[in-house]
Every structure is written in C-alpha cells, then in structure tokens.
Design an enzyme around this catalytic site. Structure first.
Site, mmCIF file in Angstrom:
data_model
loop_
_atom_site.group_PDB
_atom_site.id
_atom_site.type_symbol
_atom_site.label_atom_id
_atom_site.label_comp_id
_atom_site.label_asym_id
_atom_site.label_seq_id
_atom_site.Cartn_x
_atom_site.Cartn_y
_atom_site.Cartn_z
ATOM 1 C CE1 TYR A 193 -3.277 -2.733 -0.054
ATOM 2 C CE2 TYR A 193 -3.704 -2.276 2.169
ATOM 3 C CZ TYR A 193 -4.037 -3.032 1.056
ATOM 4 O OH TYR A 193 -4.983 -3.968 1.140
ATOM 5 C CE LYS A 222 0.872 -17.820 -2.532
ATOM 6 N NZ LYS A 222 0.105 -19.040 -2.259
ATOM 7 C CG ASP A 280 -2.472 -19.995 -0.124
ATOM 8 O OD1 ASP A 280 -1.897 -19.819 0.770
ATOM 9 O OD2 ASP A 280 -2.309 -20.877 -1.139
ATOM 10 C CG ASP A 339 -7.221 -4.340 3.918
ATOM 11 O OD1 ASP A 339 -8.086 -3.982 4.774
ATOM 12 O OD2 ASP A 339 -6.917 -3.489 2.927
ATOM 13 C CG ASP A 374 -12.585 -6.229 6.276
ATOM 14 O OD1 ASP A 374 -12.431 -5.711 7.049
ATOM 15 O OD2 ASP A 374 -13.400 -5.735 5.262
#
Ligand code: NAD
Length: 352
Positions: free
Chosen positions: A143, A188, A220, A244, A248
């Site tokens: 980001y 990852k 994942d 992020d 959620d």
C-alpha cells in the site's frame, strides 16, 4: 492534573452518538478504578472539511500528539462523496495514522456467548470462546510501495525491511505473551521474496520469546483455516495487505459489525482506538446505533495505552452481561429488550 488526557475525534454520522456513550463508560470505569480522565475534542473527517476545508487540520494532529490516547468514532458520509480523493474524510483517517506513527493495527475477533447465533459459522466450529487477535502491519508493504503505469501495464511493490518486520513481530509476540502464548505468522514465503525476509525475521525475533509457540502459515491456507477451524488461532501477525483482507474475514466470523473494536499503536504508549465500522449514515441521528464496538475500543485503550487492565476486563465483562438481555436493533433477537444507543451505554455503566 488528570491521570490521562484523551483526545476525542467524534467524526461524522453516528460518530458523536457512539463516542458519547463510550466516554460515559470510561468515566464510570475511572470512578470505579480510581483514576481521572480529561478530554479534549478535535475535528477529523467530514466535520473538519466543513469547518476548516481539510479533513485533518494541523490542530487535530497537535492535540492527538499531546494526549495519552485518541478515541475515534467514524468519518465519512454521502455529503463529502464528491470531494477529490486527497480531500475526502477517509484521507484524514490515513493522515492521522501516519502523523502518529501508528504501525501496528490490532483487530480482535471475539464472539460474546449470547451473540453466537449472529455468526455465519456453525456453533460447533466456533466453540464457546473464539478469541483471535490479528496484528496487521499498517505503514509498509504494497500500500505504500512504489507504483506506476507504463503503456498498458501497471505495477505496485511489496517491500519490507528487517526493521519494519521486527517491530511488528515484537508487538505480536508481546501480545501473545499476555494471551495464550501462541503466534501464527502469515506470509506467502513459497512465492514472495518479501515474505521470505518476513519469515526469517520473525524466526529471529522468536528467539527472544522462547515461551511463545510460533507457527507459520501461507496466507491462502490461513484464509481457509479461519473458517474451517478458527479456534486454532490465538494471535496472528501479518503484512499490511494480507492483514487487511484476513481481518475483514475474521470480523465476519464474529458476525456483527457493531461489536468489533480496534487499536492502532505506535512504538510508545499513544494509540488510536476506534470501532471497525463506518459512520453508518443510514442510521445517523436516530439514536439506534450500537455503541458497543466503541465501548470495547475504550477497553482496549485501557489495556494497551493506559495500563488499566482490570478496568478493561470489567468493561468487557459488563458488555457480555448486558448482552444477555439487551440488544440494539442491529443485533436484536426475539425475546430481548430492544434498547437505544444511549440506553445501551447506561446499561453498561450500571453493570460496571
Ligand atoms: P458502515 O460500517 O458505516 O455501515 C455498514 C452497515 O452497517 C450500515 O447498514 C450501518 O447502518 C451498519 N452499522 C455500522 N455500524 C453500526 C453500528 N455501530 N450500529 C448499528 N449498525 C451499524 O459502512 P458503509 O456504509 O460502507 O460506509 C459509510 C461511511 O463510513 C462511508 O463514508 C465510508 O467511507 C465510511 N467509513 C468510515 C470508516 C472509519 O471511519 N473508520 C470505516 C468504514 C467506512
């Protein structure tokens, strides 16, 4: 002089209603646990645009920096939707996080027993005590990395330094030490070089926390495990983008957006505490907003910034007790007392 100085950023929409209830509860906790709090208010978001033309006035930053902690309601609403991106209420939110150096975002996903049926996950999978803390790195990664466009292509850059990973890892290990001493680092590393550095650095930091059981999980797999067996998690630490998305997902497991608190911390004591939901313009001014996420954010403030863990626990216990019989409309169930925002605040105070 008061023991603690808190800056209130009530914001827009339901922000003022829910912050007022949280302040009432904080005052009650102060009375009960023998400390004093002094408040200062400042503008952020749409209300700041209306008053000063910008979503984050300099005065707001100065007031927040001079306080022990900041309590934020929510910002934004249709009134400011036509503002240019850099002058939208949400830009004020990003700005204040940056200005206060808040690099660690703590998002608990907790299910209060009486609200189990609000979760989309089956009872037997959630169990009786699902309590996950997601620690998300907030000021680095993709980001904030370099990005650009060339002809018909575009790119963004995921970049982390050892120092950035180290400091967020320490926040997560410290938290794990105060909880069930279990930390899952999510990356990852099978594909991304930045994740390999992340994993290597977390392993280095773990040497200072021999009591914490550390495991690593690919993002994942973590997304799947959160719905398959959420009880396996205690603290999860991860990068900005993975955090992020996963936070959620984890908040949906808890079922109700009006119940979830969050904290954003810097290296020092100063933190910014806020509910995860937005300004709910559809119900603003009706007196029916659920103030519990903001009240639980105050509990987090007491625990992480003000060193008043007993007061934090007392507030959480009071919320759990009140929920046995009382609900705001967003979490209403047949047979319960339907209460307003203000009544919910009063009930938590009375229970305290
Ligand atoms: P929202 O979270 O404000 O509302 C989503 C839905 O949940 C609405 O139906 C709302 O009524 C309900 N809801 C949210 N909080 C509630 C509460 N405490 N009690 C009862 N019901 C509640 O999300 P949105 O509608 O996507 O966004 C509205 C505005 O809020 C937008 O301007 C958005 O940019 C802003 N926003 C701000 C923040 C923040 O300040 N941190 C976060 C998200 C969205």
């Amino acid at each position: 002089m008061a023991d603690y100085k808190i800056t209130l950023l009530k914001g827009d929409g339901i922000g003022p209603e829910i912050v007022n209830q949280a302040v009432k509860v904080l005052n009650k906790a102060a009375e009960k646990f023998g400390f004093t709090v002094e408040y200062d208010e400042a503008l952020l978001g749409g209300c700041a645009i209306d008053a000063t033309g910008v979503p984050l006035p300099e005065e707001t930053v100065a007031k927040c920096k001079a306080s022990d902690s900041v309590l934020l309601g929510a910002v934004g609403g249709p009134k400011w939707d036509n503002q240019p991106g850099s002058n939208r209420p949400e830009a004020g939110l990003l700005g204040i996080r940056g200005a206060l150096g808040l690099f660690a975002n703590l998002r608990p996903s907790v299910i209060f027993g009486p609200l189990k049926s609000a979760s989309p996950i089956k009872d037997e999978i959630i169990g009786d005590d699902m309590d996950i803390m997601i620690v998300r790195e907030l000021t680095g990664g993709i980001y904030f990395g370099q990005r650009g466009r060339e002809d018909d292509a575009a790119w963004d850059t995921e970049k982390y330094s050892v120092a950035e990973v180290e400091r967020i890892a320490r926040v997560a290990f410290d938290l794990a030490m105060k909880r069930n001493k279990k930390l899952t680092s999510v990356d990852k590393a099978n594909v991304l070089e930045s994740s390999r550095l992340w994993r290597q650095t977390v392993i280095e930091v773990s040497k200072d926390y021999p009591e914490v059981e550390l495991n690593h999980m690919y993002v994942d797999n973590c997304a799947m495990q959160l719905v398959r067996n959420p009880k396996q998690f205690d603290v999860i630490v991860t990068s900005n983008i993975f955090g992020d998305i996963l936070s959620d997902e984890a908040s949906m497991i808890a079922g109700s957006i009006g119940m979830l608190a969050s904290a954003s911390l810097s290296g020092g004591k100063l933190g910014l505490y806020e509910p995860i939901h937005g300004s709910a313009p559809d119900i603003a001014g009706k007196g029916i907003a659920n103030p519990l996420a903001t009240i639980l954010s105050v509990a987090m403030m007491l625990r992480y910034s003000l060193a008043q863990p007993e007061a934090a626990e007392a507030i959480e216990a009071a919320v759990a007790k009140v929920l046995e019989n009382n609900r705001t409309p967003d979490i209403y169930e047949e047979g319960m007392n339907k209460v307003t925002c203000e009544q919910m605040g009063d009930l938590v105070c009375a229970q305290l």
